[in-house]
Design an enzyme around this catalytic site. Structure first.
Site, mmCIF file in Angstrom:
data_model
loop_
_atom_site.group_PDB
_atom_site.id
_atom_site.type_symbol
_atom_site.label_atom_id
_atom_site.label_comp_id
_atom_site.label_asym_id
_atom_site.label_seq_id
_atom_site.Cartn_x
_atom_site.Cartn_y
_atom_site.Cartn_z
ATOM 1 N N PHE A 1 -22.822 3.876 -17.482
ATOM 2 C CA PHE A 1 -23.069 2.975 -18.618
ATOM 3 C C PHE A 1 -24.510 2.485 -18.667
ATOM 4 O O PHE A 1 -24.995 2.084 -19.728
ATOM 5 C CB PHE A 1 -22.111 1.769 -18.556
ATOM 6 C CG PHE A 1 -22.562 0.686 -17.614
ATOM 7 C CD1 PHE A 1 -23.505 -0.266 -18.002
ATOM 8 C CD2 PHE A 1 -22.074 0.625 -16.311
ATOM 9 C CE1 PHE A 1 -23.927 -1.265 -17.117
ATOM 10 C CE2 PHE A 1 -22.498 -0.361 -15.429
ATOM 11 C CZ PHE A 1 -23.433 -1.310 -15.831
ATOM 12 N N LYS B 1 -19.833 13.884 -21.161
ATOM 13 C CA LYS B 1 -18.834 12.795 -21.154
ATOM 14 C C LYS B 1 -19.581 11.510 -20.805
ATOM 15 O O LYS B 1 -19.816 11.212 -19.641
ATOM 16 C CB LYS B 1 -17.745 13.094 -20.118
ATOM 17 C CG LYS B 1 -16.376 12.473 -20.416
ATOM 18 C CD LYS B 1 -16.357 10.974 -20.524
ATOM 19 C CE LYS B 1 -16.380 10.276 -19.186
ATOM 20 N NZ LYS B 1 -16.508 8.787 -19.342
ATOM 21 N N GLU C 1 -17.540 5.277 -21.157
ATOM 22 C CA GLU C 1 -16.664 4.718 -22.202
ATOM 23 C C GLU C 1 -17.085 3.312 -22.599
ATOM 24 O O GLU C 1 -16.630 2.775 -23.595
ATOM 25 C CB GLU C 1 -15.201 4.732 -21.729
ATOM 26 C CG GLU C 1 -14.878 3.827 -20.552
ATOM 27 C CD GLU C 1 -15.189 4.442 -19.183
ATOM 28 O OE1 GLU C 1 -16.109 5.288 -19.082
ATOM 29 O OE2 GLU C 1 -14.522 4.046 -18.205
ATOM 30 N N SER D 1 -21.350 5.581 -9.790
ATOM 31 C CA SER D 1 -21.213 4.841 -8.535
ATOM 32 C C SER D 1 -20.873 5.793 -7.385
ATOM 33 O O SER D 1 -20.338 6.889 -7.606
ATOM 34 C CB SER D 1 -20.131 3.779 -8.685
ATOM 35 O OG SER D 1 -18.924 4.397 -9.039
ATOM 36 N N CYS E 1 -30.111 1.603 -11.260
ATOM 37 C CA CYS E 1 -29.903 2.198 -9.937
ATOM 38 C C CYS E 1 -31.170 2.124 -9.103
ATOM 39 O O CYS E 1 -31.142 2.315 -7.897
ATOM 40 C CB CYS E 1 -29.449 3.632 -10.059
ATOM 41 S SG CYS E 1 -30.703 4.655 -10.814
ATOM 42 N N GLU F 1 -23.384 -2.555 -3.068
ATOM 43 C CA GLU F 1 -24.212 -2.502 -4.275
ATOM 44 C C GLU F 1 -23.626 -3.522 -5.255
ATOM 45 O O GLU F 1 -22.490 -3.363 -5.720
ATOM 46 C CB GLU F 1 -24.181 -1.099 -4.903
ATOM 47 C CG GLU F 1 -25.069 -1.027 -6.136
ATOM 48 C CD GLU F 1 -24.969 0.286 -6.907
ATOM 49 O OE1 GLU F 1 -23.855 0.812 -7.063
ATOM 50 O OE2 GLU F 1 -26.017 0.765 -7.358
HETATM 51 P P1 NAD Z 1 -18.979 4.688 -12.675
HETATM 52 O O1 NAD Z 1 -18.982 5.505 -11.437
HETATM 53 O O2 NAD Z 1 -17.937 3.656 -12.841
HETATM 54 O O3 NAD Z 1 -18.825 5.657 -13.957
HETATM 55 C C1 NAD Z 1 -19.667 6.777 -14.156
HETATM 56 C C2 NAD Z 1 -18.915 7.815 -14.984
HETATM 57 O O4 NAD Z 1 -17.767 8.262 -14.264
HETATM 58 C C3 NAD Z 1 -18.409 7.286 -16.326
HETATM 59 O O5 NAD Z 1 -18.568 8.304 -17.290
HETATM 60 C C4 NAD Z 1 -16.942 6.998 -16.045
HETATM 61 O O6 NAD Z 1 -16.129 7.151 -17.206
HETATM 62 C C5 NAD Z 1 -16.576 8.032 -15.009
HETATM 63 N N1 NAD Z 1 -15.562 7.567 -14.057
HETATM 64 C C6 NAD Z 1 -15.362 6.297 -13.609
HETATM 65 N N2 NAD Z 1 -14.368 6.273 -12.706
HETATM 66 C C7 NAD Z 1 -13.933 7.540 -12.568
HETATM 67 C C8 NAD Z 1 -12.933 8.151 -11.778
HETATM 68 N N3 NAD Z 1 -12.176 7.441 -10.940
HETATM 69 N N4 NAD Z 1 -12.756 9.482 -11.877
HETATM 70 C C9 NAD Z 1 -13.525 10.207 -12.711
HETATM 71 N N5 NAD Z 1 -14.483 9.674 -13.497
HETATM 72 C C10 NAD Z 1 -14.696 8.371 -13.425
HETATM 73 O O7 NAD Z 1 -20.441 4.076 -12.840
HETATM 74 P P2 NAD Z 1 -20.948 3.014 -13.899
HETATM 75 O O8 NAD Z 1 -20.362 1.682 -13.575
HETATM 76 O O9 NAD Z 1 -20.796 3.553 -15.291
HETATM 77 O O10 NAD Z 1 -22.510 3.015 -13.590
HETATM 78 C C11 NAD Z 1 -23.108 2.218 -12.598
HETATM 79 C C12 NAD Z 1 -23.273 2.984 -11.306
HETATM 80 O O11 NAD Z 1 -24.053 4.151 -11.530
HETATM 81 C C13 NAD Z 1 -24.023 2.195 -10.242
HETATM 82 O O12 NAD Z 1 -23.407 2.432 -9.003
HETATM 83 C C14 NAD Z 1 -25.419 2.791 -10.265
HETATM 84 O O13 NAD Z 1 -26.145 2.672 -9.076
HETATM 85 C C15 NAD Z 1 -25.103 4.206 -10.559
HETATM 86 N N6 NAD Z 1 -26.255 4.891 -11.114
HETATM 87 C C16 NAD Z 1 -26.926 5.756 -10.295
HETATM 88 C C17 NAD Z 1 -28.043 6.410 -10.767
HETATM 89 C C18 NAD Z 1 -28.783 7.360 -9.902
HETATM 90 O O14 NAD Z 1 -29.637 8.034 -10.411
HETATM 91 N N7 NAD Z 1 -28.510 7.461 -8.625
HETATM 92 C C19 NAD Z 1 -28.495 6.181 -12.083
HETATM 93 C C20 NAD Z 1 -27.782 5.289 -12.885
HETATM 94 C C21 NAD Z 1 -26.657 4.655 -12.388
#
Ligand code: NAD
Length: 494
Positions: A148, A172, A175, A225, A280, A379
């Site tokens: 997000f 994808k 959401e 994450s 991040c 985090e």
């Molecule tokens: P998230 O892991 O909750 O979601 C990321 C994506 O995965 C979304 O599209 C979500 O719909 C999907 N998703 C969520 N749970 C899932 C599951 N159980 N099974 C399959 N798909 C699933 O992350 P977020 O809250 O949207 O974003 C924040 C996180 O992203 C933070 O941890 C941040 O550090 C990380 N991030 C990392 C970088 C990087 O480059 N390392 C960059 C941006 C964000």
């Protein structure tokens, strides 16, 4: 209420049998809803991408580059429109959203150089009359799954290079803020991208699992994450796909006694609280070396008092709300728990009150933090900065290297030798020297170490060309009128 649907083969589609709320974080209102794709709908998007891939792969490199040049123009001209969409669903302030678009444009500019990027290699006369050359060919259909916090930039990290290499994509997005991805898909279409090359499916885990389990997906790029990154890496790899899964972070900023303390305090405030800490690459741990801590903490505390927090649409706001109510409450729980763990809460942002039902929280500064405390280990992904006091450079490096994450880090010093040693010693993928958020420019690649990245390829830049292509090596001999001979020995080049 507007329903954000999918974008398959150049048109919006989807029955929206199941929907999820999309909030305006500044008001707390669910002002839109997004369709959650079923496995069958994801299958339609994959089929569209698969059908479009042979023709896209066969298109000339010049034609492909032309799409990126036009897309760049569109993004530059309509940055404000796209930034407003980001702010309406993410909550970040408009200037920050526009900054995200401009960093995404860097990836489009990089992709526009695809003629150069896709060049192969050639060696003449590796044996008598024999030449060898290599080419880079697309992998096929790529799945791009994004978080997000950067609803424009992170999709562009993946989509630009994947498409430039001749692949087709099913994206994808998160959401929580899905509209920007649909806007991007329409912009690509306007820039001349053929239908089916970029498809967007909205939804949650069901959609992701359908992508990971499809035999027609060749490669998976994920950013999110750490627990989800690890699960996606394992499932996609078990299904035989190449995968890069970027995870979470706990970025440390080291301040040496010889640093410009005022500059370091300003940098820490910007890097810890910008975008409400939902980056991040945000600095979440300040490592104060020697006797700098008191001055540094005071420099940060005094600047916090000046920060203006409010709706992202208000030009006076420097920081907006968090993404959801649940996330806001989770962030607040770390601050309230820190005192009990033995830390000192210097500024408690959770006490700050805001009008309305937006997902706002004030910024927090916590001193005397040590490894083992939750506020250090997890985090938090919010506007909370932890200060760890150490006696020496060596202790600072050991702290960072013992941490589970390895995304970004920075050192503030006036000593070139110390900076060079830090670069050599530290087990982190991206390092800043007097630069608090060292996100590499588009001509380099982005990626962390340890639990911040599962897989071996960093994202965007040169490593993305490697990730999104397969190498083919061709060995050639042309008939040269010498008499043909049978030789059952293994071909030798001597
Ligand atoms: P998230 O892991 O909750 O979601 C990321 C994506 O995965 C979304 O599209 C979500 O719909 C999907 N998703 C969520 N749970 C899932 C599951 N159980 N099974 C399959 N798909 C699933 O992350 P977020 O809250 O949207 O974003 C924040 C996180 O992203 C933070 O941890 C941040 O550090 C990380 N991030 C990392 C970088 C990087 O480059 N390392 C960059 C941006 C964000």
């Amino acid at each position: 209420m507007t329903t954000i649907r999918h974008f398959i083969h150049g048109a919006e589609s989807g029955e929206a049998a199941r929907t999820l709320p999309v909030y305006d974080p500044a008001t707390g209102e669910a002002h839109r809803q997004v369709a959650a794709a079923s496995t069958a709908e994801v299958g339609e998007a994959i089929a569209a991408a698969k059908a479009a891939q042979p023709a896209w792969r066969a298109s000339s490199l010049i034609k492909r580059a032309d799409v990126f040049f036009r897309l760049r123009q569109l993004l530059a001209e309509r940055t404000d429109e796209l930034a407003a969409i980001v702010t309406s669903e993410h909550g970040k302030v408009l200037s920050d959203a526009a900054g995200e678009v401009s960093r995404g444009i860097e990836n489009v500019e990089f992709a526009a150089g695809l003629l150069h990027l896709l060049k192969g290699e050639r060696s003449e006369q590796v044996s008598r009359g024999v030449d060898v050359h290599s080419v880079k060919q697309p992998v096929g259909v790529v799945a791009a799954i994004t978080p997000f916090n950067f609803p424009v930039m992170v999709p562009l990290w993946m989509v630009a290079s994947a498409i430039a290499c001749g692949n087709t994509v099913v994206l994808k997005p998160s959401e929580k803020d899905p509209s920007a991805a649909i806007w991007l898909a329409r912009a690509f279409q306007e820039a001349g991208l053929p239908d089916g090359v970029l498809n967007v499916v909205n939804g949650d885990r069901e959609a992701v699992d359908a992508l990971l389990d499809s035999d027609d997906i060749a490669a998976v790029s994920f950013v999110g994450s750490t627990p989800v990154a690890q699960a996606i890496y394992q499932r996609a790899a078990a299904n035989g796909k190449r995968v890069q899964a970027l995870g979470g972070a706990k970025n440390h900023m080291v301040v040496m006694p010889d640093a410009d303390i005022d500059g370091a305090a300003a940098a820490a405030v910007s890097a810890a609280y910008g975008s409400a800490g939902e980056r991040c690459m945000a600095v979440s741990v300040l490592v104060a070396v020697g006797d700098v801590a008191d001055d540094l903490v005071e420099g940060i505390r005094s600047r916090i008092a000046q920060l203006r927090i409010g709706p992202g649409t208000d030009p006076a706001s420097e920081m907006g709300p968090l993404i959801t109510r649940e996330h806001r409450d989770r962030v607040a729980s770390y601050v309230s728990g820190a005192e009990a763990e033995g830390a000192t809460v210097v500024v408690d942002g959770t006490r700050k009150t805001f009008e309305g039902d937006g997902f706002f929280v004030g910024v927090s500064l916590i001193d005397g933090v040590r490894p083992g405390m939750k506020v250090y280990e997890d985090e938090i992904f919010g506007p909370v900065l932890a200060v760890v006091r150490v006696d020496s450079y060596q202790e600072a490096v050991e702290l960072i290297n013992a941490n589970a994450f390895g995304n970004g880090t920075a050192i503030f010093t006036r000593d070139g030798g110390t900076a060079r040693q830090f670069e050599f010693d530290v087990e982190v993928g991206m390092v800043g020297v007097n630069v608090p958020i060292p996100v590499p420019v588009g001509a380099f690649s982005f990626g962390g170490w340890k639990k911040s990245l599962f897989g071996d390829s960093h994202i965007y830049g040169p490593e993305s060309i490697h990730f999104y292509t397969r190498s083919k090596v061709v060995t050639t001999r042309w008939p040269d009128h010498t008499p043909a001979q049978v030789d059952l020995g293994f071909p030798s080049n001597h």
